[in-house]
Design an enzyme around this catalytic site. Structure first.
Site, PDB file in Angstrom:
ATOM      1  CB  CYS A  38      47.690  54.068  23.989  1.00 18.87           C
ATOM      2  SG  CYS A  38      49.444  53.889  24.328  1.00 18.87           S
TER       3      CYS A  38
ATOM      4  CG  LEU B 232      35.144  20.059   6.676  1.00 15.23           C
ATOM      5  CD1 LEU B 232      35.342  21.487   6.193  1.00 15.23           C
ATOM      6  CD2 LEU B 232      36.495  19.381   6.871  1.00 15.23           C
TER       7      LEU B 232
ATOM      8  NE  ARG C 178      70.787  68.987  33.354  1.00 12.75           N
ATOM      9  CZ  ARG C 178      71.269  69.229  34.584  1.00 12.75           C
ATOM     10  NH1 ARG C 178      71.969  70.317  34.819  1.00 12.75           N
ATOM     11  NH2 ARG C 178      71.068  68.389  35.564  1.00 12.75           N
TER      12      ARG C 178
ATOM     13  CE1 TYR D   8      70.652  64.846  27.404  1.00 11.08           C
ATOM     14  CE2 TYR D   8      71.055  65.388  29.719  1.00 11.08           C
ATOM     15  CZ  TYR D   8      70.723  64.460  28.737  1.00 11.08           C
ATOM     16  OH  TYR D   8      70.460  63.173  29.084  1.00 11.08           O
TER      17      TYR D   8
ATOM     18  CD  GLN E  77      23.126  28.393  16.055  1.00 11.16           C
ATOM     19  OE1 GLN E  77      23.670  27.822  16.995  1.00 11.16           O
ATOM     20  NE2 GLN E  77      21.812  28.570  15.991  1.00 11.16           N
TER      21      GLN E  77
ATOM     22  CE  LYS F  98      68.417  68.532  38.888  1.00 10.02           C
ATOM     23  NZ  LYS F  98      68.687  67.104  39.000  1.00 10.02           N
TER      24      LYS F  98
ATOM     25  CG  HIS G 273      53.541  56.241  22.927  1.00  9.92           C
ATOM     26  ND1 HIS G 273      52.410  55.480  23.041  1.00  9.92           N
ATOM     27  CD2 HIS G 273      54.572  55.366  22.790  1.00  9.92           C
ATOM     28  CE1 HIS G 273      52.739  54.199  23.005  1.00  9.92           C
ATOM     29  NE2 HIS G 273      54.044  54.101  22.832  1.00  9.92           N
TER      30      HIS G 273
ATOM     31  CG  ASP H  95      29.966  33.761  18.512  1.00  9.89           C
ATOM     32  OD1 ASP H  95      30.413  33.580  19.665  1.00  9.89           O
ATOM     33  OD2 ASP H  95      29.314  32.898  17.894  1.00  9.89           O
TER      34      ASP H  95
HETATM   35  P1  ADP Z   1      28.820  27.435  12.585  1.00  9.94           P
HETATM   36  O1  ADP Z   1      29.730  28.582  12.817  1.00  9.94           O
HETATM   37  O2  ADP Z   1      27.924  27.581  11.457  1.00  9.94           O
HETATM   38  O3  ADP Z   1      28.167  27.032  13.853  1.00  9.94           O
HETATM   39  P2  ADP Z   1      31.231  26.174  12.239  1.00  9.94           P
HETATM   40  O4  ADP Z   1      31.835  27.257  11.428  1.00  9.94           O
HETATM   41  O5  ADP Z   1      31.602  26.117  13.658  1.00  9.94           O
HETATM   42  O6  ADP Z   1      29.722  26.230  12.151  1.00  9.94           O
HETATM   43  O7  ADP Z   1      31.578  24.796  11.522  1.00  9.94           O
HETATM   44  C1  ADP Z   1      31.444  23.546  12.147  1.00  9.94           C
HETATM   45  C2  ADP Z   1      32.776  22.804  12.072  1.00  9.94           C
HETATM   46  O8  ADP Z   1      33.173  22.656  10.713  1.00  9.94           O
HETATM   47  C3  ADP Z   1      33.907  23.563  12.723  1.00  9.94           C
HETATM   48  O9  ADP Z   1      34.003  23.242  14.073  1.00  9.94           O
HETATM   49  C4  ADP Z   1      35.125  23.099  11.966  1.00  9.94           C
HETATM   50  O10 ADP Z   1      35.612  21.913  12.499  1.00  9.94           O
HETATM   51  C5  ADP Z   1      34.565  22.813  10.588  1.00  9.94           C
HETATM   52  N1  ADP Z   1      34.829  23.935   9.664  1.00  9.94           N
HETATM   53  C6  ADP Z   1      34.068  25.033   9.485  1.00  9.94           C
HETATM   54  N2  ADP Z   1      34.601  25.866   8.584  1.00  9.94           N
HETATM   55  C7  ADP Z   1      35.743  25.290   8.161  1.00  9.94           C
HETATM   56  C8  ADP Z   1      36.771  25.666   7.215  1.00  9.94           C
HETATM   57  N3  ADP Z   1      36.698  26.808   6.557  1.00  9.94           N
HETATM   58  N4  ADP Z   1      37.815  24.845   7.053  1.00  9.94           N
HETATM   59  C9  ADP Z   1      37.894  23.706   7.760  1.00  9.94           C
HETATM   60  N5  ADP Z   1      36.986  23.293   8.649  1.00  9.94           N
HETATM   61  C10 ADP Z   1      35.914  24.060   8.859  1.00  9.94           C
END
Ligand code: ADP
Ligand code: MG
Length: 655
Positions: free
Chosen positions: A134, A388, A28, A39, A392, A26, A122, A501
């Site tokens: 976005c 701990l 205004r 307005y 891998q 409109k 925006h 990952d």
């Molecule tokens: P990768 O990634 O090499 O496969 P992770 O990082 O998963 O191994 O480590 C194996 C385990 O060790 C984890 O599930 C966790 O419980 C422990 N861990 C790893 N990093 C830390 C950290 N910075 N502080 C405390 N616990 C940890």
């Protein structure tokens, strides 16, 4: 009536306050005065102003910017601009670029001192329940573009905004057609030369190597060099020079961070945990509110009526002239003055502020490495403690560096990693520093096995934490976890760093319950086909989008997909995604449009976020920056709904 500064006839778009309200335009008569933009209906024939149709108070305005015109728009809609206030944007169409420029310039001048000026906006229209720039679907969603005007720089910005990530392609395309006007020149005092910058230490720092300078909490230091973002060269008041961790100091002017009652980066659940654990009448702290730029006082009291006592959260409010208050009758020029007053007067709160919470438990944040320029760690300085876990790359141990600093040590099993490539990359990873990323401290590479030394998080991996430790979590707590991860990931995204990952198993939990993302980029150095090939048994198929499964195309958008799955893990308290299916079945299902179901604990809005992350086309998924603001908005909504949040002194009396 105040005199008009500018008057003109513009086309105004209806505000679509409800999703279903019609969209119309409109003519205004707009009148700008020192305190309002109003307005009116207008009789063109008689050239006369008729009834008032609406107005916006100048002090409510958060931003004034151009808008990118819609494609193929009519000639009278080619020069739109927006006035953003509480109720969203008001869209106005000027007849020429010059008139628009003149109005924006004037408006920016009159709103210059507003308290709530936005830092982002925006650039495109809000149409039919969506921002065209976005694709966010929350009208209040934080803007997706940083405002480049100078009046933003003059405000004290508590958290530096991450660099703007690559914009949505669509947005960039439209943007080229009509770039927003350059920032209006506004006089602002020149910043002091960087060599003169003074900072105050927030923590003690004991040098970890000879080039470092010790810091004493509360003392001032002059900054001499900032070429490394993590380690600044500084001089103390005795003239001694050396490197200091930049996250241990705060610039003079950012007063709050100096105070022992201020807990940066603490959320509501963490504050409650801390206060309840301490169990002291009147224990308190001040923290960032879930609403950006605002603060909340959290207090513990046994006088709340609940058995064992409980916490109350009070938002610090601001008056129109910039005063702070918890109780409207008692306003103060600064937050420290306000806190000082309430240390002695409850003035409507459940208790006066008697004890700063859990002072002895506050620990200094991690530094980017163990001293300036150090990334090779002497293994003789490491003591190995408890194992701990096993990952891998082999065993991970808790340890101490130089007998006193907690660290986690990954002992890399020989043959499991392409070590030389990783060692090169580690130098880059060391520079990544964020409160929601597990800090890489350094590597020991002169012996075999090599070690990766990182920050230690006492509550271990998020997946086990969800499955074993969390007991009946509140909705707020689950969303706060998602927020932590999204913030760490938004930082990685801003650094153009892809995780590859992301999953609950690659997040860790510290002793306050803060979540941090770990193992970013590490999968590139794994030597195990079962893990690296998308057909391998260890490949994270359950966390991967179609383009990764089909063409190995990793990007921040494939991280977004994984983030959606991680949210699902959080909301199911650690269930295995697609539990009943094997990898081949999952790929088939995904490609035919099947997605994870809505977890019971997740409401529709939360599930919508997950679904947004799982859009088939990568470009249709939001960025992490946008996700952070989505989650922040939701958290705010949740807290608003929660009767414990009080915004003024009157509520405690009602409750
Ligand atoms: P990768 O990634 O090499 O496969 P992770 O990082 O998963 O191994 O480590 C194996 C385990 O060790 C984890 O599930 C966790 O419980 C422990 N861990 C790893 N990093 C830390 C950290 N910075 N502080 C405390 N616990 C940890
Ligand atoms: Mg891992």
């Amino acid at each position: 009536m105040s005199t008009s500064i500018l008057e003109d006839i513009f086309l105004k778009r209806s505000q679509q306050k409800k999703k279903t309200s019609p969209l119309n335009y409109k003519e205004r008569l707009f009148v700008l005065t020192a305190d309002k933009i109003s307005y009116y209906d207008y009789d063109i024939e008689k050239g006369k102003r008729k009834g008032l149709k609406g107005s916006v108070d100048i002090d409510k305005i958060k931003c004034v910017e151009t808008v990118v015109p819609e494609e193929n728009c009519h000639s009278d809609k080619m020069f739109p601009f927006q006035i953003v206030y509480d109720e969203g944007p008001l869209y106005i169409f000027a007849k020429t670029a010059d008139i628009r420029k003149q109005w924006i310039h004037k408006l920016k001048e009159v709103v210059r001192n507003n308290k709530d000026l936005a830092q982002k906006f925006h650039p495109c229209f809000w149409v039919d329940g969506q921002w065209l720039c976005c694709h966010q679907e929350v009208k209040q969603a934080l803007g997706c573009r940083v405002i480049e005007s100078k009046n933003v720089c003059r405000r004290i910005s508590r958290k530096p905004l991450p660099p703007t990530p690559k914009e949505d392609e669509a947005c960039v395309r439209q943007e080229k057609a009509s770039r927003p006007l350059p920032p209006q020149p506004t006089p602002s005092p020149a910043p002091p030369p960087s060599s003169e910058k003074t900072v105050t230490a927030m923590y003690d720092y004991t040098p970890m190597n000879p080039q470092d300078l010790p810091l004493t909490n509360g003392e001032e230091y002059t900054i001499l060099e900032m070429s490394d973002t993590n380690w600044w060269k500084a001089r103390d008041r005795h003239g001694q020079e050396g490197y200091i961790p930049s996250n241990y100091v705060v610039e003079a002017g950012n007063e709050l961070e100096k105070y022992e009652w201020f807990c940066k980066n603490m959320n509501r659940s963490q504050a409650e945990n801390l206060l309840k654990k301490e169990n002291k009448e009147g224990a308190y702290l001040v923290r960032d509110s879930s609403k950006a730029g605002k603060y909340t006082v959290s207090v513990f009291s046994k006088a709340t009526g609940e058995a064992g006592g409980n916490c109350r959260h009070y938002n610090i409010c601001t008056t129109q002239d910039g005063q702070f208050y918890l109780a409207e009758k008692h306003c103060f020029g600064t937050i420290p003055e306000l806190i000082h007053y309430h240390q002695h007067n409850s003035a409507g709160m459940v208790s006066r502020l008697r004890h700063v919470a859990a002072l002895e438990e506050r620990h200094a944040p991690s530094t980017a490495g163990l001293g300036y320029g150090v990334w090779e760690i002497d293994p003789r300085h490491l003591t190995f403690l408890r194992e701990l876990g096993n990952g891998q790359f082999g065993v991970v141990k808790h340890g101490k560096w130089q007998g006193k600093h907690d660290v986690a040590i990954k002992m890399i099993k020989e043959g499991s990693m392409s070590e030389d490539d990783f060692i090169e990359e580690a130098k880059v990873m060391m520079k990544l520093r964020h409160p929601h990323l597990v800090q890489l401290y350094g590597v020991s590479t002169k012996q075999r096995p090599i070690y990766i030394v990182t920050e230690f998080l006492s509550n271990g991996c998020l997946l086990s934490y969800l499955r074993e430790t969390l007991k009946r979590p509140q909705p707020i707590q689950l969303l706060e976890m998602c927020k932590d991860v999204s913030e760490g990931m938004a930082y990685l995204e801003s650094q153009q760093y892809i995780h590859r990952d992301l999953a609950a198993r690659n997040c860790l939990v510290d002793d306050y319950g803060t979540i941090k993302v770990t193992d970013f980029g590490l999968s590139r150095y794994v030597l195990d086909d079962e893990y690296t090939s998308s057909a391998g048994t260890k490949f994270p198929v359950r966390w991967s989008p179609p383009e990764v499964l089909l063409y190995c195309k990793f990007s921040s958008k494939s991280d977004i997909w994984a983030f959606g799955v991680l949210m699902w893990e959080i909301y199911t308290l650690g269930k295995m995604p697609f539990e009943r299916f094997n990898n081949t079945e999952i790929i088939d299902k995904l490609l035919s449009g099947y997605r994870l179901y809505r977890p019971q604990q997740a409401n529709e809005k939360v599930y919508r976020i997950m679904q947004d992350c799982w859009r088939e086309k990568a470009e249709d998924r939001p960025t992490f920056e946008v996700l952070v603001s989505y989650i922040q908005d939701l958290l705010y909504e949740l807290q608003e709904d929660n009767s414990e949040i009080q915004t003024s002194w009157r509520f405690p009396e009602i409750l």
